[in-house]
Design a protein around this motif. Structure first.
Motif, PDB file in Angstrom:
ATOM      1  N   ILE A   1       0.316   8.820   0.658  1.00  0.00           N
ATOM      2  CA  ILE A   1      -0.401   9.823  -0.141  1.00  0.00           C
ATOM      3  C   ILE A   1      -1.646  10.280   0.614  1.00  0.00           C
ATOM      4  O   ILE A   1      -2.133   9.594   1.516  1.00  0.00           O
TER       5      ILE A   1
ATOM      6  N   SER B   1       7.952   2.130  -5.787  1.00  0.00           N
ATOM      7  CA  SER B   1       8.783   2.042  -4.581  1.00  0.00           C
ATOM      8  C   SER B   1      10.233   2.361  -4.940  1.00  0.00           C
ATOM      9  O   SER B   1      10.611   2.393  -6.117  1.00  0.00           O
TER      10      SER B   1
ATOM     11  N   ILE C   1       3.691  10.636  -7.220  1.00  0.00           N
ATOM     12  CA  ILE C   1       2.669  10.382  -8.245  1.00  0.00           C
ATOM     13  C   ILE C   1       2.365  11.609  -9.090  1.00  0.00           C
ATOM     14  O   ILE C   1       1.825  11.490 -10.185  1.00  0.00           O
TER      15      ILE C   1
ATOM     16  N   ARG D   1      -5.633   9.225  -3.002  1.00  0.00           N
ATOM     17  CA  ARG D   1      -6.077   7.828  -3.020  1.00  0.00           C
ATOM     18  C   ARG D   1      -7.304   7.673  -3.922  1.00  0.00           C
ATOM     19  O   ARG D   1      -7.399   6.757  -4.730  1.00  0.00           O
TER      20      ARG D   1
ATOM     21  N   VAL E   1       7.552   3.010  -0.111  1.00  0.00           N
ATOM     22  CA  VAL E   1       6.844   3.956  -0.967  1.00  0.00           C
ATOM     23  C   VAL E   1       6.218   5.052  -0.098  1.00  0.00           C
ATOM     24  O   VAL E   1       5.742   4.775   1.001  1.00  0.00           O
TER      25      VAL E   1
ATOM     26  N   ASP F   1      -2.447   1.074  -6.376  1.00  0.00           N
ATOM     27  CA  ASP F   1      -2.751   2.508  -6.229  1.00  0.00           C
ATOM     28  C   ASP F   1      -1.685   3.210  -5.385  1.00  0.00           C
ATOM     29  O   ASP F   1      -1.911   3.582  -4.237  1.00  0.00           O
ATOM     30  N   ARG F   2      -0.532   3.394  -5.987  1.00  0.00           N
ATOM     31  CA  ARG F   2       0.607   3.996  -5.287  1.00  0.00           C
ATOM     32  C   ARG F   2       1.675   4.382  -6.298  1.00  0.00           C
ATOM     33  O   ARG F   2       1.622   3.980  -7.470  1.00  0.00           O
TER      34      ARG F   2
ATOM     35  N   GLU G   1       0.848  -1.195   0.000  1.00  0.00           N
ATOM     36  CA  GLU G   1       0.000   0.000   0.000  1.00  0.00           C
ATOM     37  C   GLU G   1       0.884   1.246   0.000  1.00  0.00           C
ATOM     38  O   GLU G   1       2.042   1.198   0.431  1.00  0.00           O
ATOM     39  N   ALA G   2       0.313   2.362  -0.421  1.00  0.00           N
ATOM     40  CA  ALA G   2       1.014   3.647  -0.287  1.00  0.00           C
ATOM     41  C   ALA G   2       1.356   3.855   1.187  1.00  0.00           C
ATOM     42  O   ALA G   2       0.557   3.559   2.067  1.00  0.00           O
TER      43      ALA G   2
ATOM     44  N   VAL H   1       3.054   6.129 -11.448  1.00  0.00           N
ATOM     45  CA  VAL H   1       2.116   5.321 -10.674  1.00  0.00           C
ATOM     46  C   VAL H   1       2.260   3.866 -11.120  1.00  0.00           C
ATOM     47  O   VAL H   1       2.435   3.580 -12.310  1.00  0.00           O
TER      48      VAL H   1
ATOM     49  N   SER I   1       9.357   8.676  -7.070  1.00  0.00           N
ATOM     50  CA  SER I   1       8.529   8.166  -5.970  1.00  0.00           C
ATOM     51  C   SER I   1       7.336   9.084  -5.684  1.00  0.00           C
ATOM     52  O   SER I   1       6.646   8.921  -4.682  1.00  0.00           O
TER      53      SER I   1
END
Length: 353
Positions: free
Chosen positions: A224, A301, A286, A229, A221, A297-298, A208-209, A292, A284
């Protein structure tokens, strides 16, 4: 035959040094003015010294003494991959980078003093477009007049050399030992794509972000905001971009209202079946390009960005922050491209000696 050996000016975190070393050339030292690069460089480039120095202040005789270098050494390679923001086509404030525009001229001092067997310069294509101002014209002229034959200088896309990324780089290779043109050796077979190196099947677990990886793998990562999101959830998998949320008044960015045709890569996802776009120091984030993840959804990394730059999964990055390490990775010469340069030099050297 003696082994070829190299000194890497502006070495940063060691992308060029690593690739050159992988080709079979000994790295004597890497030189950089950024102390933050030392730990990463020393952790990965075995047997090389890290020399902390500003090239504007470094004297040729000091380097000669420190590394026991000889003048006119046919087995010596001097490499200069200077930071290049000033010559970049990206429209950024050039005042901070103005000093960097003379780095090629400073590097040429050492070439003229040592007259090594081989010279390598790697930079952004902009240095070729403005070759008078950057000092490139004068440097190429000096090389041609001082026994370096016809130097190879051309813009190459690193995707032709095993790097899963579309990245155009100016490269100069000159030799006093062999008069043949030396070009980086292209990799045979299909060009590398994002799907060849990223994803669960390639050793990248879904995250995950905001995920923090405390191991050396650094599958880390940035977090956000909640609204970002929501934006990412609306962006089509595999190549979507900010236009996928442009008709949502809550999510559309005010700066892009009525500007659907500009900066379409912002909030863009990578495509699985294409090379990555150029990995910059902001990979790193978005909102700084097409960075992306194709499916998750991030942003990319740290390790994913390094992999798209062709660093091996075992490469150890040391730094004080995500941004610090990302800058080192984005500024690096992709190691696989560096290896292609090293292998070309070895091939010509073996034929010449």
């Amino acid at each position: 035959m003696k082994n070829l050996k190299a000194v890497d000016f502006f070495c940063s975190g060691g992308g060029m040094s690593y690739g050159i070393q992988q080709s079979g050339i000994q790295i004597l030292a890497g030189i950089d003015f950024d102390e933050n690069c030392r730990e990463t460089y020393e952790a990965n480039i075995q047997g090389a010294q890290f020399i902390l120095a500003d090239i504007f202040e470094l004297k040729e005789t000091d380097l000669e003494t420190k590394l026991s270098l000889q003048k006119n050494d046919d087995d010596l390679i001097l490499i200069g991959c200077s930071p290049c923001q000033f010559w970049s086509i990206i429209n950024t404030d050039k005042t901070k980078s103005a000093k960097s525009k003379n780095l090629l001229i400073e590097f040429s001092r050492f070439v003229k003093y040592f007259r090594p067997g081989y010279v390598v310069v790697e930079n952004v294509p902009g240095v070729l477009r403005r070759k008078e101002e950057s000092g490139l014209n004068e440097f190429i002229g000096w090389l041609s007049e001082n026994g370096y034959g016809e130097p190879h200088f051309k813009v190459h896309n690193v995707n032709d050399y095993g790097v899963p990324q579309s990245r155009r780089r100016f490269t100069l290779i000159a030799s006093r030992v062999c008069q043949d043109e030396i070009k980086p050796l292209k990799e045979h077979g299909p060009k590398k794509l994002v799907k060849d190196v990223l994803g669960v099947g390639n050793g990248f677990p879904m995250i995950e972000a905001g995920h923090r990886d405390e191991t050396d793998f650094l599958h880390t990562v940035p977090a956000i905001s909640e609204i970002n999101r929501k934006r990412l959830k609306k962006i089509r998998k595999d190549g979507g971009n900010r236009l996928d949320f442009a008709d949502d008044p809550e999510l559309q960015l005010r700066c892009f209202v009525g500007k659907d045709e500009s900066f379409k890569d912002t909030f863009g996802r990578l495509w699985w079946d294409r090379p990555a776009p150029t990995i910059t120091t902001k990979f790193s984030s978005i909102s700084n390009g097409r960075f992306v993840h194709p499916f998750e959804d991030r942003a990319l990394s740290i390790r994913e960005g390094a992999t798209l730059q062709s660093f091996p999964l075992t490469y150890k990055f040391k730094g004080t922050s995500i941004a610090n390490i990302a800058r080192m990775i984005g500024n690096a010469v992709p190691p696989k491209y560096a290896k292609a340069i090293g292998e070309a030099i070895i091939q010509k050297h073996n034929n010449a000696v």
